[in-house]
Design an enzyme around this catalytic site. Structure first.
Site, PDB file in Angstrom:
ATOM      1  N   VAL A  79       0.512  -1.505   0.200  1.00 27.98           N
ATOM      2  CA  VAL A  79      -0.044  -0.198   0.117  1.00 27.98           C
ATOM      3  C   VAL A  79       0.624   0.896   0.112  1.00 27.98           C
ATOM      4  CG1 VAL A  79      -1.412   1.302   1.317  1.00 27.98           C
ATOM      5  CG2 VAL A  79      -2.215  -0.751   1.138  1.00 27.98           C
ATOM      6  N   SER A 124       4.328   3.801   3.449  1.00 32.58           N
ATOM      7  CA  SER A 124       3.845   3.192   2.689  1.00 32.58           C
ATOM      8  C   SER A 124       4.595   1.774   3.395  1.00 32.58           C
ATOM      9  CB  SER A 124       5.030   2.542   0.844  1.00 32.58           C
ATOM     10  OG  SER A 124       5.867   2.408   1.518  1.00 32.58           O
ATOM     11  N   LYS A 125       3.486   0.450   3.139  1.00 32.80           N
ATOM     12  CA  LYS A 125       4.433  -0.769   3.807  1.00 32.80           C
ATOM     13  C   LYS A 125       3.695  -1.822   3.326  1.00 32.80           C
ATOM     14  CE  LYS A 125       4.653  -1.869   8.280  1.00 32.80           C
ATOM     15  NZ  LYS A 125       6.271  -0.675   8.693  1.00 32.80           N
ATOM     16  N   GLY A 126       4.377  -3.007   3.573  1.00 29.01           N
ATOM     17  CA  GLY A 126       3.742  -4.424   2.299  1.00 29.01           C
ATOM     18  C   GLY A 126       3.676  -5.426   4.099  1.00 29.01           C
TER      19      GLY A 126
END
Ligand code: NAD
Length: 435
Positions: A79, A124-126
């Site tokens: 995201v 962001s992050k994943g």
């Protein structure tokens, strides 16, 4: 320089406990803080709508050939919450509990965290839903490479830069960097941070989050006119953040009277021998069997009479159920989201000074930024230079947030959100909406 926030000074909203009903949904918990700060900032409705939505959400199916010859398909997310201030920055976690809601919340968190310390990054992050502890190194490598290939359209040193998070590490970052570099057909070190130093990582990165916690704790004590030497501290979580922060606080003259990890807590009013505890964890992986203190539970650790409480393990450990029993004068949030929004109001009523996560644990992303800068410049700094620049940024950010909290009579968390949201909002206003 003080930030101009266009704030009506007579509009001070007091915490309303009933607004924070869902303590378990991470996105809602984060957004309740956002809403409060946005209200105080008098954010225009259009911008409010824009900042409440992630820019991009990617869901990928990740097929992996397992060691037993069968194919498993994992679900992965990335995201990008907001990239108005620069490339998105945020870790990748491998965990069975990963959900899109959690990844969205963490990506928003990264946006505010980068802005509060004024880094030229978005957030962001994943994550990949998997149990990495049950996977072989080969399976993990294949999972990492296929996930990286799945999200490759967002990745790049100018667009989205991952880092390690829960259950990912330097080695995983090396695989991400290699996979990306193979696709673009040249070596791109700056596409990830938290890499091994031998391939473009930064000195001081491993200790950066704990060091940042130590720096802002000292700043808080100075502000509260409490002497640093002899300050008593309880640390929950004795991993990267907790153990480094504890070690550095001892060097500043503090006394760590309790530590804990997933195996439980250890309490010694005379002071825990932190070096000894670190050696124990190096040898045995956890504190289990540590003999340097009386056994207590993690819950009891949170209730100890201490000057500083440093939660550095999990989210949501201080909630509406136990916040009124916290006896610390200062909480330094090493972990992400250790305090629920409902607990914030209770702690504020009880006069506890909370250094919020987006400020307290921003040392890690700050040195990640230094790593990206060094990779792009191809010129590497000494550890002393890294630590000195980290200290400057953490002290300046603490002062910026404190200044806002005093001027607008809000707690440090609301001030930190106001500062970061106003910085992101200013860039949106300047850039306008592309149509
Ligand atoms: P880590 O895995 O190195 O350490 C986590 C520690 O928490 C371990 O000691 C573990 O045993 C303990 N723990 C796990 N479950 C627990 C439980 N139920 N009760 C008590 N302790 C428990 O992780 P870390 O890198 O130190 O990260 C800790 C926190 O800090 C996380 O919230 C992470 O998101 C946050 N954080 C880390 C960094 C970083 O650079 N490492 C940066 C910002 C924020």
């Amino acid at each position: 320089m003080a930030t101009d926030l266009r704030l009506p000074t007579d509009k001070i909203v007091r915490p309303d406990k009933d607004r924070f009903l869902n303590e378990d949904n991470p996105f809602e918990a984060m957004m309740s803080r956002f809403d409060r700060a946005a209200e105080l900032l008098d954010l225009e409705p259009g911008l409010y709508k824009v900042l409440r939505h992630p820019e991009k959400q990617i869901v990928v199916s990740v097929p992996v050939l397992m060691d037993n010859g069968e194919v498993e398909v994992f679900t992965g997310y990335r995201v990008l919450y907001n990239t108005s201030r620069g490339p998105a920055k945020g870790g990748i976690r491998f965990d069975l509990n990963v959900t899109l809601e959690e990844v969205k919340a963490l990506a928003a968190w990264m946006t505010w965290k980068c802005a509060v310390v004024n880094l030229p990054f978005g957030g962001s992050k994943g994550g990949v839903v998997c149990d990495p502890l049950k996977m072989s190194v080969g399976e993990l490598e294949r999972l990492t490479r296929r996930y990286t290939a799945g999200i490759i359209s967002t990745l790049g040193p100018d667009s989205d830069v991952p880092a390690p998070d829960v259950n990912t590490n330097e080695r995983v970052m090396a695989w991400v960097m290699d996979t990306y570099s193979m696709h673009v057909r040249h070596t791109v070190t700056a596409v990830v941070t938290g890499k091994p130093v031998e391939m473009g990582g930064s000195l001081g990165r491993r200790e950066a989050t704990g060091r940042g916690c130590m720096i802002v704790t000292k700043e808080a004590l100075r502000h509260l006119k409490m002497p640093v030497p002899g300050t008593t501290v309880a640390v929950q979580g004795f991993g990267n953040v907790g153990s480094v922060a504890a070690d550095l606080l001892v060097k500043e003259g503090c006394k760590i009277i309790a530590i804990s990890d997933r195996t439980g807590g250890y309490h010694d009013p005379a002071g825990i021998d932190v070096r000894h505890a670190i050696e124990h964890v190096k040898k045995h992986r956890t504190l289990e069997g540590y003999l340097g203190g009386e056994r207590i539970t993690n819950e009891e650790l949170l209730m100890l009479q201490v000057d500083v409480l440093l939660p550095a393990a999990l989210e949501n450990v201080i909630t509406s159920k136990n916040a009124s029993k916290v006896r610390a004068k200062v909480i330094c949030e090493g972990a992400n989201g250790p305090t629920s929004a409902a607990a914030d109001a209770i702690l504020e009523e009880n006069g506890v000074f909370v250094i919020p996560d987006i400020l307290a644990n921003a040392g890690g992303v700050t040195v990640s930024y230094f790593e990206w800068v060094q990779d792009r410049g191809g010129y590497f700094w000494t550890e002393d230079v890294v630590n000195q620049r980290l200290t400057e940024i953490m002290c300046r950010s603490f002062a910026d947030v404190l200044d806002l909290s005093r001027r607008h009579k809000v707690n440090m968390r609301t001030a930190a959100y106001m500062l970061s949201i106003s910085r992101v909002a200013t860039v949106h206003r300047l850039r306008g909406i592309y149509a």
